[in-house]
Design a protein around this motif. Structure first.
Motif, PDB file in Angstrom:
ATOM      1  N   TRP A 183      62.018   4.794  55.618  1.00  0.00           N
ATOM      2  CA  TRP A 183      61.835   3.882  56.875  1.00  0.00           C
ATOM      3  C   TRP A 183      60.777   3.059  57.059  1.00  0.00           C
ATOM      4  CZ3 TRP A 183      66.680   2.432  58.356  1.00  0.00           C
ATOM      5  CH2 TRP A 183      67.291   3.452  58.433  1.00  0.00           C
ATOM      6  N   ASP A 184      59.516   3.559  56.700  1.00  0.00           N
ATOM      7  CA  ASP A 184      58.237   3.017  56.691  1.00  0.00           C
ATOM      8  C   ASP A 184      58.544   1.485  55.798  1.00  0.00           C
ATOM      9  OD1 ASP A 184      57.206   4.617  58.525  1.00  0.00           O
ATOM     10  OD2 ASP A 184      55.759   5.545  57.085  1.00  0.00           O
ATOM     11  N   TYR A 185      58.740   1.892  54.446  1.00  0.00           N
ATOM     12  CA  TYR A 185      58.859   0.730  53.837  1.00  0.00           C
ATOM     13  C   TYR A 185      59.942  -0.378  54.157  1.00  0.00           C
ATOM     14  CZ  TYR A 185      55.161   2.621  50.596  1.00  0.00           C
ATOM     15  OH  TYR A 185      54.254   2.956  50.077  1.00  0.00           O
ATOM     16  N   LEU A 186      61.151   0.288  54.481  1.00  0.00           N
ATOM     17  CA  LEU A 186      62.279  -0.640  54.799  1.00  0.00           C
ATOM     18  C   LEU A 186      61.919  -1.485  56.263  1.00  0.00           C
ATOM     19  CD1 LEU A 186      65.209  -1.622  54.278  1.00  0.00           C
ATOM     20  CD2 LEU A 186      65.863   0.157  55.905  1.00  0.00           C
ATOM     21  N   MET A 187      61.442  -0.948  57.265  1.00  0.00           N
ATOM     22  CA  MET A 187      61.094  -1.752  58.419  1.00  0.00           C
ATOM     23  C   MET A 187      59.943  -2.923  58.011  1.00  0.00           C
ATOM     24  SD  MET A 187      63.103  -1.052  60.702  1.00  0.00           S
ATOM     25  CE  MET A 187      64.305   0.160  60.985  1.00  0.00           C
ATOM     26  N   ARG A 188      58.975  -2.481  57.193  1.00  0.00           N
ATOM     27  CA  ARG A 188      57.819  -3.289  56.841  1.00  0.00           C
ATOM     28  C   ARG A 188      58.418  -4.503  56.197  1.00  0.00           C
ATOM     29  NH1 ARG A 188      54.414  -6.262  57.048  1.00  0.00           N
ATOM     30  NH2 ARG A 188      52.044  -6.369  56.247  1.00  0.00           N
ATOM     31  N   LEU A 189      59.619  -4.276  55.427  1.00  0.00           N
ATOM     32  CA  LEU A 189      60.358  -5.433  54.642  1.00  0.00           C
ATOM     33  C   LEU A 189      60.989  -6.099  55.430  1.00  0.00           C
ATOM     34  CD1 LEU A 189      61.587  -3.506  51.379  1.00  0.00           C
ATOM     35  CD2 LEU A 189      59.846  -5.645  51.579  1.00  0.00           C
ATOM     36  N   ILE A 190      61.882  -5.518  56.399  1.00  0.00           N
ATOM     37  CA  ILE A 190      62.460  -6.392  57.542  1.00  0.00           C
ATOM     38  C   ILE A 190      61.708  -7.100  58.471  1.00  0.00           C
ATOM     39  CG2 ILE A 190      63.934  -6.049  59.569  1.00  0.00           C
ATOM     40  CD1 ILE A 190      65.287  -3.640  58.258  1.00  0.00           C
ATOM     41  N   SER A 191      60.410  -6.715  58.541  1.00  0.00           N
ATOM     42  CA  SER A 191      59.543  -7.405  59.440  1.00  0.00           C
ATOM     43  C   SER A 191      58.982  -8.714  58.786  1.00  0.00           C
ATOM     44  CB  SER A 191      58.545  -6.615  59.936  1.00  0.00           C
ATOM     45  OG  SER A 191      57.648  -7.071  60.804  1.00  0.00           O
ATOM     46  N   GLU A 192      59.005  -8.724  57.581  1.00  0.00           N
ATOM     47  CA  GLU A 192      58.601  -9.906  56.801  1.00  0.00           C
ATOM     48  C   GLU A 192      59.163 -11.001  56.603  1.00  0.00           C
ATOM     49  OE1 GLU A 192      55.650 -10.346  55.547  1.00  0.00           O
ATOM     50  OE2 GLU A 192      54.964  -8.023  55.806  1.00  0.00           O
ATOM     51  N   LYS A 193      58.879 -12.061  57.189  1.00  0.00           N
ATOM     52  CA  LYS A 193      59.551 -13.361  57.411  1.00  0.00           C
ATOM     53  C   LYS A 193      60.054 -13.767  55.757  1.00  0.00           C
ATOM     54  CE  LYS A 193      57.435 -14.788  61.407  1.00  0.00           C
ATOM     55  NZ  LYS A 193      56.435 -16.040  62.105  1.00  0.00           N
ATOM     56  N   GLU A 194      59.392 -13.696  54.971  1.00  0.00           N
ATOM     57  CA  GLU A 194      59.815 -14.175  53.594  1.00  0.00           C
ATOM     58  C   GLU A 194      60.889 -13.366  53.122  1.00  0.00           C
ATOM     59  OE1 GLU A 194      55.427 -14.978  54.540  1.00  0.00           O
ATOM     60  OE2 GLU A 194      56.730 -13.112  54.634  1.00  0.00           O
ATOM     61  N   MET A 195      61.313 -12.178  53.747  1.00  0.00           N
ATOM     62  CA  MET A 195      62.503 -11.531  53.228  1.00  0.00           C
ATOM     63  C   MET A 195      63.822 -12.151  53.528  1.00  0.00           C
ATOM     64  SD  MET A 195      62.377  -8.752  51.289  1.00  0.00           S
ATOM     65  CE  MET A 195      64.129  -8.257  51.795  1.00  0.00           C
ATOM     66  N   TRP A 196      63.642 -13.074  54.517  1.00  0.00           N
ATOM     67  CA  TRP A 196      65.050 -13.770  54.993  1.00  0.00           C
ATOM     68  C   TRP A 196      65.309 -15.099  54.512  1.00  0.00           C
ATOM     69  CZ3 TRP A 196      68.262 -10.215  57.096  1.00  0.00           C
ATOM     70  CH2 TRP A 196      67.600  -8.860  57.556  1.00  0.00           C
TER      71      TRP A 196
END
Length: 225
Positions: A24-37
């Motif tokens: 969840w640490d890595y997944l939430m960090r990715l979700i939080s990144e604006k570039e991911m979207w």
């Protein structure tokens, strides 16, 4: 009363922030990144253009961009410097209790959350315009997910998220009101024959976006073990 609310805010933060593990640490960090979207934004803009055409769709997209920009400025340019409330990750009297992911702390101040303001502003305005239950439900879920990731990472209190959501939702409804008032309701009227195909296209695109997130997480996980 205020002290009770502030203590409740901290207790909720510790409860939501404390449920951490490697995945969840890595997944939430990715979700939080604006570039991911970025793909998600492109899909949404494509959906608007296909539904309303280039002329109307372009104006609607401009409205969505303005809602994000205004919500962000209100959150980061007005509220944060006005209230100067430390993020939980930055509070010298509280940060030692917060679980951080790879030392990520965010900026100095956190009230209100610009992530929450931006995502809820976009989600609500797009939902009001597209008038599709499935799309609207996904957009709100996306806004909640992005907002929760900020609590999980320990960079925002729940009240920061609630405040940001209120800002974003308020700007969304104001923008929708102005669109209907000054550009007439015909601007937001969808061609009936396009409703069902576009809804299906958007659902497929959303699944594709989720697949991209999963693949990106997998790559990130492999290179950061």
């Amino acid at each position: 009363m205020l002290d009770w609310l502030l203590n409740l805010d901290k207790e909720l933060l510790l409860l939501l922030n404390g449920q951490q593990n490697y995945f969840w640490d890595y997944l939430m960090r990715l979700i939080s990144e604006k570039e991911m979207w970025y793909v998600f934004y492109i899909v949404l803009m494509t959906c608007v253009i296909n539904t309303f055409g280039w002329k109307k769709g372009g104006l609607i997209i401009l409205s969505l961009i303005l809602v994000i920009a205004i919500s962000d400025q209100i959150a980061s340019g007005i509220f944060k410097p006005l209230f100067k409330r430390f993020r939980p990750s930055r509070d010298p009297d509280f940060s030692h209790l917060v679980n951080l992911v790879k030392g990520y702390t965010g900026g100095k101040y956190g009230f209100v959350s610009s992530h929450a303001a931006n995502s809820f502003g976009l989600a609500v305005l797009a939902s009001l315009i597209l008038k599709d239950r499935i799309t609207g439900a996904f957009l709100i879920f996306w806004a909640v997910l992005v907002s929760y990731s900020r609590i999980y990472l320990g960079v925002h209190y729940p009240s920061d998220i609630i405040g940001g959501a209120i800002v974003g939702i308020s700007m969304a409804y104001l923008s929708y009101f102005l669109l209907r008032k000054y550009f007439k309701s015909s601007l937001l009227k969808k061609p009936v024959e396009q409703t069902h195909p576009i809804a299906r296209l958007y659902q497929i695109s959303l699944l594709g976006t989720l697949q991209i997130i999963i693949m990106a997480f997998s790559v990130y996980f492999c290179f950061n073990r």
